[in-house]
Design an enzyme around this catalytic site. Structure first.
Site, PDB file in Angstrom:
ATOM      1  N   HIS A  15       0.901  -1.152   0.307  1.00 58.75           N
ATOM      2  CA  HIS A  15      -0.033   0.061   0.144  1.00 58.75           C
ATOM      3  C   HIS A  15       0.914   1.198   0.139  1.00 58.75           C
ATOM      4  O   HIS A  15       1.586   1.561   1.054  1.00 58.75           O
ATOM      5  CB  HIS A  15      -0.796   0.071   1.334  1.00 58.75           C
ATOM      6  CG  HIS A  15      -1.672   1.058   1.285  1.00 58.75           C
ATOM      7  ND1 HIS A  15      -3.352   0.809   1.797  1.00 58.75           N
ATOM      8  CD2 HIS A  15      -1.610   2.444   1.024  1.00 58.75           C
ATOM      9  CE1 HIS A  15      -3.750   2.130   1.647  1.00 58.75           C
ATOM     10  NE2 HIS A  15      -2.925   3.066   1.354  1.00 58.75           N
ATOM     11  N   HIS A  17       1.260   5.396  -1.648  1.00 58.14           N
ATOM     12  CA  HIS A  17       0.928   6.602  -2.634  1.00 58.14           C
ATOM     13  C   HIS A  17       2.218   7.321  -3.304  1.00 58.14           C
ATOM     14  O   HIS A  17       3.245   7.601  -2.438  1.00 58.14           O
ATOM     15  CB  HIS A  17       0.212   7.398  -1.908  1.00 58.14           C
ATOM     16  CG  HIS A  17      -1.028   7.148  -1.178  1.00 58.14           C
ATOM     17  ND1 HIS A  17      -2.122   7.279  -1.788  1.00 58.14           N
ATOM     18  CD2 HIS A  17      -1.330   6.584  -0.162  1.00 58.14           C
ATOM     19  CE1 HIS A  17      -3.190   6.887  -0.865  1.00 58.14           C
ATOM     20  NE2 HIS A  17      -2.526   6.116   0.395  1.00 58.14           N
ATOM     21  N   LEU A  18       2.282   7.177  -4.600  1.00 58.13           N
ATOM     22  CA  LEU A  18       3.644   7.792  -5.143  1.00 58.13           C
ATOM     23  C   LEU A  18       3.396   9.079  -5.760  1.00 58.13           C
ATOM     24  O   LEU A  18       4.185   9.851  -6.387  1.00 58.13           O
ATOM     25  CB  LEU A  18       3.952   6.826  -6.234  1.00 58.13           C
ATOM     26  CG  LEU A  18       4.697   5.444  -5.678  1.00 58.13           C
ATOM     27  CD1 LEU A  18       5.258   4.465  -6.576  1.00 58.13           C
ATOM     28  CD2 LEU A  18       5.635   5.665  -4.510  1.00 58.13           C
ATOM     29  N   ARG A  19       2.068   9.673  -5.968  1.00 53.88           N
ATOM     30  CA  ARG A  19       1.765  10.888  -6.565  1.00 53.88           C
ATOM     31  C   ARG A  19       2.045  10.833  -7.983  1.00 53.88           C
ATOM     32  O   ARG A  19       2.158   9.802  -8.869  1.00 53.88           O
ATOM     33  CB  ARG A  19       2.379  12.005  -5.727  1.00 53.88           C
ATOM     34  CG  ARG A  19       2.043  11.753  -4.343  1.00 53.88           C
ATOM     35  CD  ARG A  19       0.661  11.855  -3.886  1.00 53.88           C
ATOM     36  NE  ARG A  19       0.560  12.131  -2.321  1.00 53.88           N
ATOM     37  CZ  ARG A  19      -0.497  11.769  -1.589  1.00 53.88           C
ATOM     38  NH1 ARG A  19      -1.335  10.863  -2.125  1.00 53.88           N
ATOM     39  NH2 ARG A  19      -0.407  11.837  -0.303  1.00 53.88           N
ATOM     40  N   ASN A  43      -5.491   7.213  -5.777  1.00 53.02           N
ATOM     41  CA  ASN A  43      -6.236   8.474  -5.653  1.00 53.02           C
ATOM     42  C   ASN A  43      -5.444   9.752  -6.057  1.00 53.02           C
ATOM     43  O   ASN A  43      -5.098  10.771  -5.145  1.00 53.02           O
ATOM     44  CB  ASN A  43      -6.475   8.549  -3.974  1.00 53.02           C
ATOM     45  CG  ASN A  43      -5.168   8.599  -3.310  1.00 53.02           C
ATOM     46  OD1 ASN A  43      -4.209   8.168  -3.743  1.00 53.02           O
ATOM     47  ND2 ASN A  43      -5.287   9.341  -2.115  1.00 53.02           N
ATOM     48  N   LYS A 103      -9.727  -0.416  -5.247  1.00 52.29           N
ATOM     49  CA  LYS A 103      -9.679   0.072  -3.933  1.00 52.29           C
ATOM     50  C   LYS A 103     -10.912   0.860  -3.842  1.00 52.29           C
ATOM     51  O   LYS A 103     -11.107   1.748  -4.916  1.00 52.29           O
ATOM     52  CB  LYS A 103      -8.246   1.039  -3.975  1.00 52.29           C
ATOM     53  CG  LYS A 103      -8.124   2.110  -2.638  1.00 52.29           C
ATOM     54  CD  LYS A 103      -7.744   1.240  -1.375  1.00 52.29           C
ATOM     55  CE  LYS A 103      -7.818   2.048  -0.155  1.00 52.29           C
ATOM     56  NZ  LYS A 103      -6.572   2.996  -0.145  1.00 52.29           N
ATOM     57  N   HIS A 140     -10.645   1.373   2.153  1.00 50.35           N
ATOM     58  CA  HIS A 140     -10.229   2.048   3.184  1.00 50.35           C
ATOM     59  C   HIS A 140     -11.585   2.170   4.153  1.00 50.35           C
ATOM     60  O   HIS A 140     -12.411   2.614   3.838  1.00 50.35           O
ATOM     61  CB  HIS A 140     -10.044   3.645   2.664  1.00 50.35           C
ATOM     62  CG  HIS A 140      -9.687   4.534   3.717  1.00 50.35           C
ATOM     63  ND1 HIS A 140      -8.430   5.282   3.656  1.00 50.35           N
ATOM     64  CD2 HIS A 140     -10.451   5.185   4.631  1.00 50.35           C
ATOM     65  CE1 HIS A 140      -8.582   6.211   4.795  1.00 50.35           C
ATOM     66  NE2 HIS A 140      -9.779   6.247   5.223  1.00 50.35           N
ATOM     67  N   HIS A 178      -4.409  -0.332   5.988  1.00 50.39           N
ATOM     68  CA  HIS A 178      -3.801   0.544   7.247  1.00 50.39           C
ATOM     69  C   HIS A 178      -4.981   0.234   8.398  1.00 50.39           C
ATOM     70  O   HIS A 178      -5.371   1.281   8.959  1.00 50.39           O
ATOM     71  CB  HIS A 178      -3.861   1.962   6.756  1.00 50.39           C
ATOM     72  CG  HIS A 178      -4.775   2.383   6.111  1.00 50.39           C
ATOM     73  ND1 HIS A 178      -6.138   2.311   6.278  1.00 50.39           N
ATOM     74  CD2 HIS A 178      -4.815   3.167   4.787  1.00 50.39           C
ATOM     75  CE1 HIS A 178      -7.113   3.044   5.304  1.00 50.39           C
ATOM     76  NE2 HIS A 178      -6.135   3.458   4.540  1.00 50.39           N
ATOM     77  N   ASP A 250       1.601   2.759   3.438  1.00 46.87           N
ATOM     78  CA  ASP A 250       0.871   3.984   3.322  1.00 46.87           C
ATOM     79  C   ASP A 250       1.513   5.318   3.258  1.00 46.87           C
ATOM     80  O   ASP A 250       0.919   6.401   3.485  1.00 46.87           O
ATOM     81  CB  ASP A 250      -0.331   3.954   4.426  1.00 46.87           C
ATOM     82  CG  ASP A 250      -1.407   4.923   4.193  1.00 46.87           C
ATOM     83  OD1 ASP A 250      -1.622   5.383   2.693  1.00 46.87           O
ATOM     84  OD2 ASP A 250      -2.337   5.323   4.910  1.00 46.87           O
ATOM     85  N   ALA A 266      -4.209  14.900   5.503  1.00 49.62           N
ATOM     86  CA  ALA A 266      -3.690  13.613   5.986  1.00 49.62           C
ATOM     87  C   ALA A 266      -2.604  12.779   5.260  1.00 49.62           C
ATOM     88  O   ALA A 266      -2.849  12.669   4.048  1.00 49.62           O
ATOM     89  CB  ALA A 266      -5.100  12.804   6.092  1.00 49.62           C
TER      90      ALA A 266
HETATM   91  O1  DOR Z   1      -3.316   9.486   5.639  1.00 47.47           O
HETATM   92  C1  DOR Z   1      -3.758   9.124   4.643  1.00 47.47           C
HETATM   93  N1  DOR Z   1      -3.166   9.959   3.551  1.00 47.47           N
HETATM   94  N2  DOR Z   1      -4.719   8.283   4.415  1.00 47.47           N
HETATM   95  C2  DOR Z   1      -5.124   8.029   3.218  1.00 47.47           C
HETATM   96  O2  DOR Z   1      -5.882   7.098   2.996  1.00 47.47           O
HETATM   97  C3  DOR Z   1      -4.786   8.695   2.118  1.00 47.47           C
HETATM   98  C4  DOR Z   1      -3.355   9.365   2.259  1.00 47.47           C
HETATM   99  C5  DOR Z   1      -3.100  10.193   1.015  1.00 47.47           C
HETATM  100  O3  DOR Z   1      -3.342  10.099  -0.028  1.00 47.47           O
HETATM  101  O4  DOR Z   1      -2.638  11.207   1.208  1.00 47.47           O
HETATM  102 ZN    ZN Z   2      -3.317   5.135   1.639  1.00 47.16          ZN
END
Ligand code: DOR
Ligand code: ZN
Length: 355
Positions: A15, A17-19, A43, A103, A140, A178, A250, A266
């Site tokens: 899991h 996030h690489l943007r 996302n 997801k 999630h 998570h 995460d 977040a």
């Molecule tokens: O803290 C988080 N950040 N939880 C998530 O589910 C998404 C993530 C984000 O994309 O920044």
């Molecule tokens: Zn995440």
């Protein structure tokens, strides 16, 4: 104190996030040098909802992985489950080896979740098709009901949204992402087809760390870090050897300006020290012999992927004289804070190659 050495099979991050764009270029090498498989969260804005978008994103990730990427580094692409997702397109993507899973985000629960859903069971036809094709659902698990206390939202979502799906579509392979409370641990333990990913920050921090001694926005994530009791239960599950629990960082980078603001984004960027943090926790709990299961074997087994035959050597130094970087700066000048420097004072690791 003596040096400690642990050899483990190459780890996976289930899991992350690489943007995109400059942020992707800056953060992808950390994941690509550390992990074999990395399950890539969809996302982005707009979210990754088609096989074509996932394939293009995978290409951008591989281009950003850098010269020191593991030769076996493999981004596992996930589609964002909402009304835009076309089941036939997803199944074709799975058959072509482009798409790994889907997801589900409750709309409004976290960063870039606006395109998510309001009812998981409302996607029943898609979920049944996924179950039939063996495509995993990643969830999630956090209620967005404003009447529910923030710290109870994982339990509420699990009871009202996830449990009905798990019970009514038992062939569907599910991952509770998570895990932040015992409610998350319990649904995993109670159902053979359900696994749980656990992050470095939910393993090592609680809400007293977040809030007690000056609020620490760099520890703010969703689901929010919970009580000390919950943290202890999560750490006990991760170190127990139970194959239903596995590592998913995460890692979720945000610009410093978004983390130090009146309203804070977040997400915690932990990829650079993801192995160091989990190694230190397992060391503290006298469980280093179970580290390999948690970071290298259990997730692969849950998803039916071959375990790695490559080895990584982790070493805990006798001293803590090293000063690890606590932030990075992207090519466009954006600073990002890094989680886990304390553990990185102690631990180093190196890939040993294939066995
Ligand atoms: O803290 C988080 N950040 N939880 C998530 O589910 C998404 C993530 C984000 O994309 O920044
Ligand atoms: Zn995440």
């Amino acid at each position: 104190m003596n040096e400690i050495t642990v050899d483990i099979a190459a780890p996976d991050d289930w899991h992350v996030h690489l943007r995109d764009d400059e942020m992707l270029d800056a953060v992808a090498p950390f994941t690509a040098t550390t992990f074999r498989h990395a399950v890539i969260m969809p996302n982005l804005v707009p979210p990754v909802t088609s096989t074509a978008a996932a394939a293009a994103y995978r290409d951008r990730i591989l281009a950003a992985a850098g010269p020191d990427a593991r030769p076996d580094f493999t981004p596992m692409m996930v589609l964002y489950l909402n009304d835009q997702l076309d089941v036939a397109d997803m199944l074709a993507g799975v058959a072509d080896g482009v798409v790994f899973g889907a997801k589900y985000y409750p709309a409004g629960a976290t960063t870039n979740s606006a395109a998510g859903g309001s009812s998981l069971l409302g996607h029943r036809a898609t979920l049944e098709a996924m179950a039939a094709a063996g495509v995993p659902l990643l969830v999630h698990a956090e209620s967005t009901d404003p009447a529910i206390d923030l710290f109870d939202r994982e339990a509420h979502f699990i009871e009202h949204q996830l449990l009905p799906v798990v019970e009514q579509i038992p062939e569907l392979r599910v991952t509770v992402e998570h895990i932040s409370t015992r409610a998350g641990l319990d649904i995993v333990r109670d159902h053979r087809q359900v696994g749980g990913s656990i992050t470095p920050h939910h393993l090592t921090c609680d809400r007293t760390d977040l809030l007690a001694n000056g609020m620490r926005p760099h520890l703010y994530c969703k689901p929010v870090i919970n009580s000390a009791d919950e943290r202890r239960a999560i750490a006990a599950a991760a170190t127990s050897g139970d194959p239903s629990f596995f590592y998913g960082t995460d890692s979720a980078p945000h610009p410093l300006s978004a983390k130090e603001a009146a309203k804070v984004a977040a997400g915690i960027f932990n990829a650079p020290y993801a192995l160091e943090v989990v190694a230190e926790l397992f060391h503290e709990l006298d469980a280093l012999d179970r580290l390999e299961g948690f970071v290298s074997h259990h997730g692969a087994d849950h998803y039916g992927v071959e375990r790695s035959s490559a080895t990584v050597r982790l070493t805990r130094r006798a001293d803590d004289a090293v000063e690890p970087a606590e932030s990075l700066v992207t090519a466009d000048g954006t600073e990002v804070r890094i989680f886990g420097a304390d553990a990185a004072r102690r631990w180093t690791w190196e890939p040993l190659g294939m066995s």
